[in-house]
Scaffold this motif. Structure first.
Motif, mmCIF file in Angstrom:
data_model
loop_
_atom_site.group_PDB
_atom_site.id
_atom_site.type_symbol
_atom_site.label_atom_id
_atom_site.label_comp_id
_atom_site.label_asym_id
_atom_site.label_seq_id
_atom_site.Cartn_x
_atom_site.Cartn_y
_atom_site.Cartn_z
ATOM 1 N N SER A 264 0.834 -1.198 0.000
ATOM 2 C CA SER A 264 0.000 0.000 0.000
ATOM 3 C C SER A 264 0.870 1.249 0.000
ATOM 4 O O SER A 264 2.072 1.187 0.286
ATOM 5 C CB SER A 264 -0.899 0.017 1.238
ATOM 6 O OG SER A 264 -0.127 0.203 2.417
ATOM 7 N N SER A 265 0.266 2.389 -0.283
ATOM 8 C CA SER A 265 1.016 3.647 -0.262
ATOM 9 C C SER A 265 1.541 3.930 1.143
ATOM 10 O O SER A 265 2.624 4.497 1.317
ATOM 11 C CB SER A 265 0.143 4.804 -0.760
ATOM 12 O OG SER A 265 -1.026 4.925 0.036
ATOM 13 N N GLN A 266 0.791 3.532 2.169
ATOM 14 C CA GLN A 266 1.250 3.727 3.544
ATOM 15 C C GLN A 266 2.477 2.864 3.832
ATOM 16 O O GLN A 266 3.440 3.321 4.461
ATOM 17 C CB GLN A 266 0.147 3.383 4.543
ATOM 18 C CG GLN A 266 0.579 3.550 6.006
ATOM 19 C CD GLN A 266 -0.522 3.214 6.986
ATOM 20 O OE1 GLN A 266 -1.697 3.196 6.638
ATOM 21 N NE2 GLN A 266 -0.162 2.942 8.231
ATOM 22 N N GLU A 267 2.462 1.631 3.365
ATOM 23 C CA GLU A 267 3.600 0.746 3.574
ATOM 24 C C GLU A 267 4.822 1.222 2.797
ATOM 25 O O GLU A 267 5.954 1.137 3.296
ATOM 26 C CB GLU A 267 3.223 -0.680 3.181
ATOM 27 C CG GLU A 267 2.236 -1.321 4.149
ATOM 28 C CD GLU A 267 1.657 -2.621 3.629
ATOM 29 O OE1 GLU A 267 1.365 -3.509 4.455
ATOM 30 O OE2 GLU A 267 1.483 -2.742 2.400
ATOM 31 N N LEU A 268 4.604 1.718 1.606
ATOM 32 C CA LEU A 268 5.717 2.264 0.828
ATOM 33 C C LEU A 268 6.302 3.488 1.522
ATOM 34 O O LEU A 268 7.524 3.700 1.508
ATOM 35 C CB LEU A 268 5.244 2.621 -0.581
ATOM 36 C CG LEU A 268 5.096 1.425 -1.529
ATOM 37 C CD1 LEU A 268 4.191 1.782 -2.710
ATOM 38 C CD2 LEU A 268 6.464 0.974 -2.025
ATOM 39 N N ALA A 269 5.443 4.280 2.140
ATOM 40 C CA ALA A 269 5.928 5.438 2.888
ATOM 41 C C ALA A 269 6.699 4.988 4.120
ATOM 42 O O ALA A 269 7.784 5.511 4.437
ATOM 43 C CB ALA A 269 4.759 6.334 3.287
ATOM 44 N N GLU A 270 6.152 4.003 4.838
ATOM 45 C CA GLU A 270 6.809 3.508 6.055
ATOM 46 C C GLU A 270 8.185 2.928 5.761
ATOM 47 O O GLU A 270 9.106 3.047 6.579
ATOM 48 C CB GLU A 270 5.936 2.455 6.732
ATOM 49 C CG GLU A 270 6.540 1.935 8.030
ATOM 50 C CD GLU A 270 5.712 0.835 8.670
ATOM 51 O OE1 GLU A 270 6.300 -0.035 9.333
ATOM 52 O OE2 GLU A 270 4.476 0.843 8.514
#
Length: 208
Positions: A167-173
């Motif tokens: 997800s975009s959140q996981e890619l950010a993390e």
């Protein structure tokens, strides 16, 4: 690098040595560290791959600002991270693999083993080879590419990770583990920190 002499640093802190090289920044124990660094050092021990303070922590303690920055990222990933520990360790080792720091590779190799990666997988993560797990490989590629290209990631690499289910959140993390490793590796290079891990872990970092 400076030759070893019998003189102690003027502030009384001990300089770490490796062979005939004196590192650039004095190291500290919890007892003799600057006041602001002492509680931070106590909090570092649970995160250490050996369960005790390493030379990197001892040198960072010489500047409370440096140690606080390091521990803040560590604490943020521990408190707010959602990626599995094995994935976090993979991202840090992949980043260390392009950091030109033997110490960073040694530390993250130990963390990877502790999180469940076997030696052959540790080598793959360190050397930029496929794990044979398309999803994990895709995220590792994002972080490794970013580490090697000053944060830049191609659209193709990014889209491949998204297509594999990140997800975009996981890619950010994922950036948090990249940042933690780059911060650590750069400090180790900057301070000329001697490796103080068991020989197996140190050997894993010889290619750095």
């Amino acid at each position: 690098p400076l030759p070893v002499t019998s003189r102690c640093p003027s502030n009384g802190a001990a300089r770490l040595t490796e062979g005939d090289i004196v590192t650039r920044i004095p190291g500290h124990t919890i007892a003799d560290a600057p006041g602001a660094s002492r509680p931070l050092l106590e909090g570092v021990v649970p995160f250490s791959p050996t369960g005790k303070l390493l030379h990197l922590h001892a040198q960072m303690a010489h500047s409370p600002a440096v140690l606080a920055a390091y521990t803040s990222i560590r604490q943020a990933t521990a408190a707010h991270g959602t990626l599995e520990p094995r994935v976090r360790a993979a991202l840090m080792l992949a980043t260390a693999g392009v950091s030109h720091s033997a110490y960073a590779v040694a530390v993250t190799s130990q963390l990877a083993v502790r999180s469940g990666w076997i030696p052959t997988q540790v080598s793959c993560l360190r050397d930029g080879q496929s794990l044979g797990d398309e999803k994990v490989d895709s995220l590792v590629c994002v972080v490794r590419e970013a580490a090697a290209r000053a944060g830049r990631v191609s659209d193709l690499t990014w889209q491949q990770a998204a297509a594999c289910g990140w997800s975009s959140q996981e890619l950010a993390e994922a950036f948090a583990y990249l940042a933690l490793t780059v911060f650590t590796a750069y400090f180790l290079n900057y301070a000329q920190t001697p490796v103080d891990l068991p020989s197996g872990a140190a050997a894993a970092g010889e290619r750095g």
